[in-house]
Design a protein around this motif. Structure first.
Motif, PDB file in Angstrom:
ATOM      1  N   MET A   1      26.394  33.653 -43.382  1.00  0.00           N
ATOM      2  CA  MET A   1      27.109  33.292 -44.605  1.00  0.00           C
ATOM      3  C   MET A   1      27.987  34.456 -45.060  1.00  0.00           C
ATOM      4  O   MET A   1      27.559  35.602 -45.067  1.00  0.00           O
ATOM      5  N   LEU A   2      29.222  34.123 -45.442  1.00  0.00           N
ATOM      6  CA  LEU A   2      30.135  35.175 -45.906  1.00  0.00           C
ATOM      7  C   LEU A   2      29.749  35.648 -47.299  1.00  0.00           C
ATOM      8  O   LEU A   2      29.315  34.857 -48.124  1.00  0.00           O
ATOM      9  N   LYS A   3      29.967  36.929 -47.521  1.00  0.00           N
ATOM     10  CA  LYS A   3      29.704  37.511 -48.830  1.00  0.00           C
ATOM     11  C   LYS A   3      31.013  38.038 -49.413  1.00  0.00           C
ATOM     12  O   LYS A   3      31.974  38.287 -48.671  1.00  0.00           O
ATOM     13  N   MET A   4      31.008  38.225 -50.714  1.00  0.00           N
ATOM     14  CA  MET A   4      32.205  38.766 -51.374  1.00  0.00           C
ATOM     15  C   MET A   4      32.632  40.085 -50.727  1.00  0.00           C
ATOM     16  O   MET A   4      33.824  40.349 -50.566  1.00  0.00           O
ATOM     17  N   SER A   5      31.640  40.886 -50.324  1.00  0.00           N
ATOM     18  CA  SER A   5      31.951  42.200 -49.757  1.00  0.00           C
ATOM     19  C   SER A   5      32.573  42.109 -48.360  1.00  0.00           C
ATOM     20  O   SER A   5      33.058  43.113 -47.828  1.00  0.00           O
ATOM     21  N   ASP A   6      32.590  40.917 -47.766  1.00  0.00           N
ATOM     22  CA  ASP A   6      33.266  40.747 -46.472  1.00  0.00           C
ATOM     23  C   ASP A   6      34.782  40.645 -46.642  1.00  0.00           C
ATOM     24  O   ASP A   6      35.527  40.751 -45.673  1.00  0.00           O
ATOM     25  N   VAL A   7      35.219  40.384 -47.872  1.00  0.00           N
ATOM     26  CA  VAL A   7      36.652  40.196 -48.126  1.00  0.00           C
ATOM     27  C   VAL A   7      37.298  41.552 -48.392  1.00  0.00           C
ATOM     28  O   VAL A   7      36.860  42.309 -49.265  1.00  0.00           O
ATOM     29  N   GLU A  36      32.506  28.895 -42.000  1.00  0.00           N
ATOM     30  CA  GLU A  36      32.002  29.847 -42.993  1.00  0.00           C
ATOM     31  C   GLU A  36      32.993  30.035 -44.129  1.00  0.00           C
ATOM     32  O   GLU A  36      32.598  30.191 -45.290  1.00  0.00           O
ATOM     33  N   ILE A  37      34.291  30.031 -43.797  1.00  0.00           N
ATOM     34  CA  ILE A  37      35.309  30.194 -44.855  1.00  0.00           C
ATOM     35  C   ILE A  37      35.292  28.970 -45.772  1.00  0.00           C
ATOM     36  O   ILE A  37      35.352  29.102 -46.997  1.00  0.00           O
ATOM     37  N   ILE A  38      35.194  27.774 -45.181  1.00  0.00           N
ATOM     38  CA  ILE A  38      35.155  26.548 -46.000  1.00  0.00           C
ATOM     39  C   ILE A  38      33.942  26.585 -46.939  1.00  0.00           C
ATOM     40  O   ILE A  38      34.051  26.308 -48.133  1.00  0.00           O
ATOM     41  N   GLU A  39      32.808  26.972 -46.391  1.00  0.00           N
ATOM     42  CA  GLU A  39      31.584  27.027 -47.192  1.00  0.00           C
ATOM     43  C   GLU A  39      31.718  28.046 -48.330  1.00  0.00           C
ATOM     44  O   GLU A  39      31.366  27.775 -49.485  1.00  0.00           O
ATOM     45  N   LEU A  55      29.918  35.140 -56.162  1.00  0.00           N
ATOM     46  CA  LEU A  55      31.267  34.940 -55.610  1.00  0.00           C
ATOM     47  C   LEU A  55      32.275  34.783 -56.733  1.00  0.00           C
ATOM     48  O   LEU A  55      32.004  34.107 -57.731  1.00  0.00           O
ATOM     49  N   ARG A  56      33.438  35.385 -56.546  1.00  0.00           N
ATOM     50  CA  ARG A  56      34.541  35.098 -57.466  1.00  0.00           C
ATOM     51  C   ARG A  56      35.196  33.810 -56.982  1.00  0.00           C
ATOM     52  O   ARG A  56      35.333  33.603 -55.776  1.00  0.00           O
ATOM     53  N   PRO A  57      35.609  32.931 -57.901  1.00  0.00           N
ATOM     54  CA  PRO A  57      36.204  31.676 -57.450  1.00  0.00           C
ATOM     55  C   PRO A  57      37.535  31.875 -56.736  1.00  0.00           C
ATOM     56  O   PRO A  57      38.357  32.689 -57.154  1.00  0.00           O
ATOM     57  N   GLY A  58      37.698  31.133 -55.649  1.00  0.00           N
ATOM     58  CA  GLY A  58      38.954  31.209 -54.906  1.00  0.00           C
ATOM     59  C   GLY A  58      39.160  29.907 -54.173  1.00  0.00           C
ATOM     60  O   GLY A  58      38.205  29.280 -53.723  1.00  0.00           O
ATOM     61  N   MET A  59      40.411  29.467 -54.079  1.00  0.00           N
ATOM     62  CA  MET A  59      40.660  28.209 -53.374  1.00  0.00           C
ATOM     63  C   MET A  59      41.240  28.413 -51.985  1.00  0.00           C
ATOM     64  O   MET A  59      41.306  27.464 -51.206  1.00  0.00           O
ATOM     65  N   GLY A  60      41.637  29.633 -51.671  1.00  0.00           N
ATOM     66  CA  GLY A  60      42.220  29.845 -50.356  1.00  0.00           C
ATOM     67  C   GLY A  60      41.822  31.181 -49.763  1.00  0.00           C
ATOM     68  O   GLY A  60      41.493  32.129 -50.493  1.00  0.00           O
ATOM     69  N   LEU A  61      41.823  31.216 -48.433  1.00  0.00           N
ATOM     70  CA  LEU A  61      41.549  32.475 -47.745  1.00  0.00           C
ATOM     71  C   LEU A  61      42.244  32.452 -46.385  1.00  0.00           C
ATOM     72  O   LEU A  61      42.255  31.421 -45.706  1.00  0.00           O
TER      73      LEU A  61
END
Ligand code: NI
Length: 182
Positions: A1-7, A36-39, A55-61
């Motif tokens: 699972m991706l974490k905020m710190s992965d960004v 994982e990005i979709i999740e 997580l901070r809300p975001g609609m795109g990555l």
């Protein structure tokens, strides 16, 4: 699972690199990353889960934000309360756009920019993109309003551009009256 710190944060120079065209078929690792990005984006827009996973809300990555220099993006759009559409488009190209220009009144956000940034980022009100789906089929998608903004924001990431680049620091609300606020 991706974490905020992965960004990656905006200070990271990798974000300035151009992402490279993707070839098909995708391998398992690439498919897993898309999932994982979709999740991650979906969870980030569901308040209870955003809090649970911090997580901070975001609609795109775009994968470059994870340090992966591949030319695609994911947008998870909440079109109705608690209902999401996923857009995953590989090697995307902008093929047409409206004349009309809009901007997000409250300012754009980015998971790589962890601060409030005020100012106008002019975007086309409607866009059509062409690219490929995960199976390598050619696709064409249209977006309007906030979805169009998200597509353009993510396309910029693929060329190393951040929304903050588009705001004039000396006059962040320049030409405000020429555009429609959304
Ligand atoms: Ni962004």
């Amino acid at each position: 699972m991706l974490k905020m710190s992965d960004v990656l944060d905006e200070k990271n120079k990798i974000l300035r690199e151009k992402s490279l065209e993707v070839t098909f078929p995708l391998n398992d690792k690439q498919k897993q990353t898309v999932k994982e990005i979709i999740e991650f984006l979906t969870n980030s827009q569901i308040p209870e889960l955003a809090e649970k996973y911090d997580l901070r809300p975001g609609m795109g990555l775009a994968p470059i934000q994870l340090g992966i220099k591949e030319r695609y993006f994911v947008v998870v759009h909440e079109y109705d309360e608690g209902k999401f559409d996923n857009y995953v488009i590989f090697n995307p190209k902008l093929v047409s756009n409206s004349e009309e220009i809009i901007y997000v009144g409250e300012g754009e956000g980015c998971l790589s920019v962890n601060r409030e940034v005020c100012g106008i980022v002019p975007r086309y009100a409607r866009v059509t993109l062409e690219g490929y789906d995960q199976d390598g089929n050619k696709i064409r998608i249209r977006g309007r309003e906030e979805l169009a903004v998200a597509f353009q924001h993510e396309l910029d990431h693929l060329d190393g551009i951040l929304f903050t680049d588009k705001i004039d620091p000396k006059d962040p609300f320049k030409n405000k009256d020429l555009y429609r606020e959304i």
